[in-house]
Enzyme design. Structure first.
Site, mmCIF file in Angstrom:
data_model
loop_
_atom_site.group_PDB
_atom_site.id
_atom_site.type_symbol
_atom_site.label_atom_id
_atom_site.label_comp_id
_atom_site.label_asym_id
_atom_site.label_seq_id
_atom_site.Cartn_x
_atom_site.Cartn_y
_atom_site.Cartn_z
ATOM 1 N N SER A 24 -40.750 21.797 10.323
ATOM 2 C CA SER A 24 -39.368 22.124 10.680
ATOM 3 C C SER A 24 -38.899 21.282 11.872
ATOM 4 O O SER A 24 -37.754 21.363 12.284
ATOM 5 C CB SER A 24 -39.235 23.618 11.029
ATOM 6 O OG SER A 24 -40.122 23.958 12.080
ATOM 7 N N THR A 156 6.102 35.769 1.230
ATOM 8 C CA THR A 156 5.133 36.677 0.612
ATOM 9 C C THR A 156 5.041 36.203 -0.834
ATOM 10 O O THR A 156 6.039 35.732 -1.393
ATOM 11 C CB THR A 156 5.571 38.155 0.661
ATOM 12 O OG1 THR A 156 6.768 38.302 -0.103
ATOM 13 C CG2 THR A 156 5.818 38.648 2.074
ATOM 14 N N HIS A 157 3.873 36.273 -1.412
ATOM 15 C CA HIS A 157 3.645 35.736 -2.770
ATOM 16 C C HIS A 157 4.035 34.258 -2.846
ATOM 17 O O HIS A 157 4.428 33.775 -3.902
ATOM 18 C CB HIS A 157 4.417 36.510 -3.841
ATOM 19 C CG HIS A 157 4.275 37.989 -3.726
ATOM 20 N ND1 HIS A 157 3.319 38.712 -4.412
ATOM 21 C CD2 HIS A 157 4.953 38.889 -2.960
ATOM 22 C CE1 HIS A 157 3.422 39.984 -4.095
ATOM 23 N NE2 HIS A 157 4.402 40.127 -3.212
ATOM 24 N N SER A 278 -4.090 5.588 1.938
ATOM 25 C CA SER A 278 -4.802 5.492 0.665
ATOM 26 C C SER A 278 -5.270 4.052 0.490
ATOM 27 O O SER A 278 -4.598 3.120 0.929
ATOM 28 C CB SER A 278 -3.855 5.892 -0.471
ATOM 29 O OG SER A 278 -4.232 5.254 -1.671
ATOM 30 N N LYS A 284 1.071 6.075 1.019
ATOM 31 C CA LYS A 284 0.480 7.381 1.307
ATOM 32 C C LYS A 284 0.122 7.613 2.772
ATOM 33 O O LYS A 284 -0.310 6.718 3.475
ATOM 34 C CB LYS A 284 -0.808 7.571 0.480
ATOM 35 C CG LYS A 284 -0.571 7.768 -1.002
ATOM 36 C CD LYS A 284 0.047 9.106 -1.347
ATOM 37 C CE LYS A 284 -0.880 10.263 -1.133
ATOM 38 N NZ LYS A 284 -1.780 10.534 -2.217
ATOM 39 N N ASN A 286 -2.105 10.732 4.283
ATOM 40 C CA ASN A 286 -2.824 11.927 3.814
ATOM 41 C C ASN A 286 -3.326 12.806 4.957
ATOM 42 O O ASN A 286 -3.784 12.293 5.974
ATOM 43 C CB ASN A 286 -3.999 11.512 2.937
ATOM 44 C CG ASN A 286 -3.556 10.842 1.652
ATOM 45 O OD1 ASN A 286 -2.491 11.158 1.116
ATOM 46 N ND2 ASN A 286 -4.354 9.918 1.159
ATOM 47 N N GLU A 291 -7.580 18.968 5.433
ATOM 48 C CA GLU A 291 -8.285 19.146 4.154
ATOM 49 C C GLU A 291 -9.778 19.347 4.376
ATOM 50 O O GLU A 291 -10.418 20.172 3.726
ATOM 51 C CB GLU A 291 -8.067 17.931 3.250
ATOM 52 C CG GLU A 291 -6.665 17.840 2.685
ATOM 53 C CD GLU A 291 -6.443 16.537 1.939
ATOM 54 O OE1 GLU A 291 -6.257 16.589 0.720
ATOM 55 O OE2 GLU A 291 -6.459 15.463 2.571
ATOM 56 N N TYR A 318 -42.731 39.062 10.510
ATOM 57 C CA TYR A 318 -42.366 37.656 10.313
ATOM 58 C C TYR A 318 -42.985 37.126 9.026
ATOM 59 O O TYR A 318 -44.153 37.393 8.720
ATOM 60 C CB TYR A 318 -42.859 36.803 11.499
ATOM 61 C CG TYR A 318 -42.596 35.310 11.301
ATOM 62 C CD1 TYR A 318 -41.393 34.742 11.689
ATOM 63 C CD2 TYR A 318 -43.548 34.486 10.685
ATOM 64 C CE1 TYR A 318 -41.134 33.384 11.487
ATOM 65 C CE2 TYR A 318 -43.296 33.129 10.469
ATOM 66 C CZ TYR A 318 -42.096 32.591 10.875
ATOM 67 O OH TYR A 318 -41.839 31.253 10.665
ATOM 68 N N GLN A 323 -38.308 30.626 8.688
ATOM 69 C CA GLN A 323 -38.081 29.296 9.266
ATOM 70 C C GLN A 323 -36.772 28.705 8.721
ATOM 71 O O GLN A 323 -36.183 27.821 9.344
ATOM 72 C CB GLN A 323 -39.257 28.384 8.919
ATOM 73 C CG GLN A 323 -39.102 26.968 9.426
ATOM 74 C CD GLN A 323 -40.393 26.191 9.289
ATOM 75 O OE1 GLN A 323 -41.364 26.457 9.989
ATOM 76 N NE2 GLN A 323 -40.424 25.245 8.361
ATOM 77 N N LYS A 326 -32.838 28.345 10.546
ATOM 78 C CA LYS A 326 -32.229 27.421 11.512
ATOM 79 C C LYS A 326 -31.110 26.565 10.948
ATOM 80 O O LYS A 326 -30.040 26.448 11.559
ATOM 81 C CB LYS A 326 -33.310 26.545 12.138
ATOM 82 C CG LYS A 326 -34.023 27.262 13.250
ATOM 83 C CD LYS A 326 -35.352 26.676 13.546
ATOM 84 C CE LYS A 326 -36.387 27.746 13.742
ATOM 85 N NZ LYS A 326 -36.748 28.516 12.547
HETATM 86 N N1 ARG Z 1 -41.423 26.965 12.843
HETATM 87 C C1 ARG Z 1 -41.564 28.375 12.715
HETATM 88 C C2 ARG Z 1 -40.208 29.010 12.429
HETATM 89 O O1 ARG Z 1 -39.266 28.378 12.652
HETATM 90 C C3 ARG Z 1 -42.106 28.947 13.973
HETATM 91 C C4 ARG Z 1 -42.831 30.214 13.756
HETATM 92 C C5 ARG Z 1 -44.049 29.938 12.972
HETATM 93 N N2 ARG Z 1 -44.897 31.046 12.908
HETATM 94 C C6 ARG Z 1 -45.926 31.038 12.084
HETATM 95 N N3 ARG Z 1 -46.650 32.094 12.120
HETATM 96 N N4 ARG Z 1 -46.197 30.060 11.267
HETATM 97 O O2 ARG Z 1 -40.117 30.115 11.971
#
Ligand code: ARG
Length: 460
Positions: A24, A156-157, A278, A284, A286, A291, A318, A323, A326
């Site tokens: 990650s 409205t509408h 364009s 044009k 735009n 948008e 957990y 993970q 994020k």
């Molecule tokens: N990279 C992991 C996450 O974002 C960190 C936690 C990992 N924990 C584990 N027991 N492997 O969730």
């Protein structure tokens, strides 16, 4: 390949495919500042609790600060084989300071570390977003003050309904954004709770001082249950939900900018600085920015659905699924900020076409409700008044006329209750100014609301 912290139990090395699949660090490296901040507080607490020495804590803190500089200067080498930002930083610390570095992770798991990092990150980003919303509100407020004499049809509408002040329309967005601020503020309370000390799931045998860590990191409280602490991503969901609603509001504003800039509406012109041409059609201009704001709402909604789906039915506590929290959160932060940052200059440089808006209030019988209410005041029940005015509209459509063009005789042909004061009743300015209900479009009411908002935003 880097030696894994868990190598003791394993007989063969991890597969490269598996490393790429599970890593990650390519995206969670953006948490580096918060990871270091959390580790500094943790190390100080370990020393204060007598688990490591003060000298060791100092070595750790200095080492971490050095790493912070390395990352800021682009000298740090992130390694996928070290999986995530947490292990990348810890490994480098050990490389830099040796034995003391090996003590940093005492009493801590990445399970509580990662949620601490995210909370610290979201605390800052929520602050940035709130500032961004305020800036958009500030420009809308300036525009509302500037266009107090511009009438436009309210729809409205998507059909012309009643005349309002352009200011009133602009202020309606300020109200939406006020609710967005309140939602982020509410979510902030749940972000702002200190999770460290939960360990992997059950707490620690070591005498960790969680309150002290909270104090160092300026958290007003600590989480109450170690299992929930490492399982909880409600705050990410709430943050993304608040962001989704904000994006929905922004997309409506964006849509009106797109619509109003068309030849058909011609209510406004975007500055050349915020429009594109364009590649084929030379004529044009735009509205790509609005948008894209409209289009990007989907990315944030998608993130909300991802998070809800990721958490649904997940057994405590957990799991690695988490993970995946994020990227949706980062996407929400980036998207919302991009949109909030471009809107103030874009709105400021937009020219509203007063004449076109005023003209649009003339056609569409926007005076009809007022004439009906006039008849009510003369004693006619509302339903009969409604029908009478409906007949006037049908007559005008046949004759190709608008209300202000009707003679008193023509009016009186529909109801003898109508007097020569009818010419005042159908004047747009009067129609607007009579809507004095609190929160209505009367100029005085709109001015009152502007004054309240200015006070609230501390604008002079
Ligand atoms: N990279 C992991 C996450 O974002 C960190 C936690 C990992 N924990 C584990 N027991 N492997 O969730």
């Amino acid at each position: 390949m880097n030696k894994k912290p868990w190598a003791g139990r394993f007989k063969i090395e991890t597969d490269k495919l598996m490393e790429d699949f599970t890593q990650s660090v390519s995206f969670d490296k953006r948490l580096y500042k918060y990871d270091i901040m959390g580790s500094v507080a943790h190390a100080k607490m370990l020393a204060r609790s007598g688990i490591i020495t003060d000298a060791e804590a100092k070595e750790i803190v200095d080492g971490l600060n050095g790493i912070l500089e390395e990352i800021k200067n682009g000298e740090f080498i992130f390694s996928v084989s070290l999986e995530d930002i947490h292990m990348n930083i810890e490994k480098r610390l050990i490389e830099k300071i040796g034995a003391a570095g090996e003590k940093l992770h005492t009493g801590r798991s990445r399970n509580d570390q990662v949620t601490l990092d995210l909370r610290l990150y979201l605390r800052d980003e929520t602050g940035e977003i709130l500032k961004g919303i305020r800036a958009v509100q500030g420009v809308l407020l300036e525009l509302a003050e500037k266009y107090l004499d511009t009438f436009m049809p309210a729809y409205t509408h998507m059909q012309r309904a009643q005349p309002v002040l352009l200011s009133h329309h602009l202020l309606s967005y300020i109200e939406m954004f006020k609710r967005d601020c309140a939602r982020y503020g509410c979510c902030y309370k749940r972000i702002n709770i200190m999770p460290l000390g939960a360990g992997a799931v059950a707490g620690s045998t070591l005498p960790l001082d969680r309150e002290y860590v909270a104090k160092l990191l300026d958290f007003p409280e600590i989480t109450g249950n170690s299992i929930d602490t490492v399982s909880d991503r409600d705050y990410c969901i709430e943050f993304t939900a608040a962001s989704s609603i904000l994006m929905m509001h922004l997309s409506r504003l964006a849509e009106e900018l797109v619509l109003w800039s068309t030849e058909e509406f011609d209510f406004l012109e975007l500055s050349d600085a915020f429009a594109t041409g364009s590649s084929m059609m030379p004529q044009k201009k735009n509205p790509d920015v609005p948008e894209l704001i409209r289009g990007r709402a989907g990315k944030v909604y998608g993130g909300l659905v991802s998070l809800l789906t990721m958490m649904k039915g997940l057994p405590l506590s957990y799991s690695r699924d988490m993970q995946e929290d994020k990227e949706p959160v980062f996407t929400a932060v980036d998207t919302v900020k991009q949109c909030l940052y471009i809107l103030p200059p874009l709105l400021k440089s937009t020219v509203f076409n007063r004449d076109k808006m005023m003209e649009a209030t003339r056609k569409g019988f926007l005076e009809a409700t007022d004439v009906a209410e006039y008849l009510v005041q003369k004693g006619l029940p509302f339903r009969s008044a409604h029908e009478t005015v409906g007949r006037v509209v049908a007559y005008c459509l046949e004759q190709g006329k608008i209300f202000p063009e009707l003679s008193l005789e023509e009016w009186r042909g529909f109801s003898s209750l109508i007097g020569d004061d009818i010419s005042d009743v159908v004047k747009t300015k009067n129609i607007i100014d009579k809507r004095k209900t609190a929160g209505g479009t009367a100029r005085d009411e709109v001015k009152k609301r502007i004054a309240v908002l200015k006070k609230e935003f501390k604008v002079k």
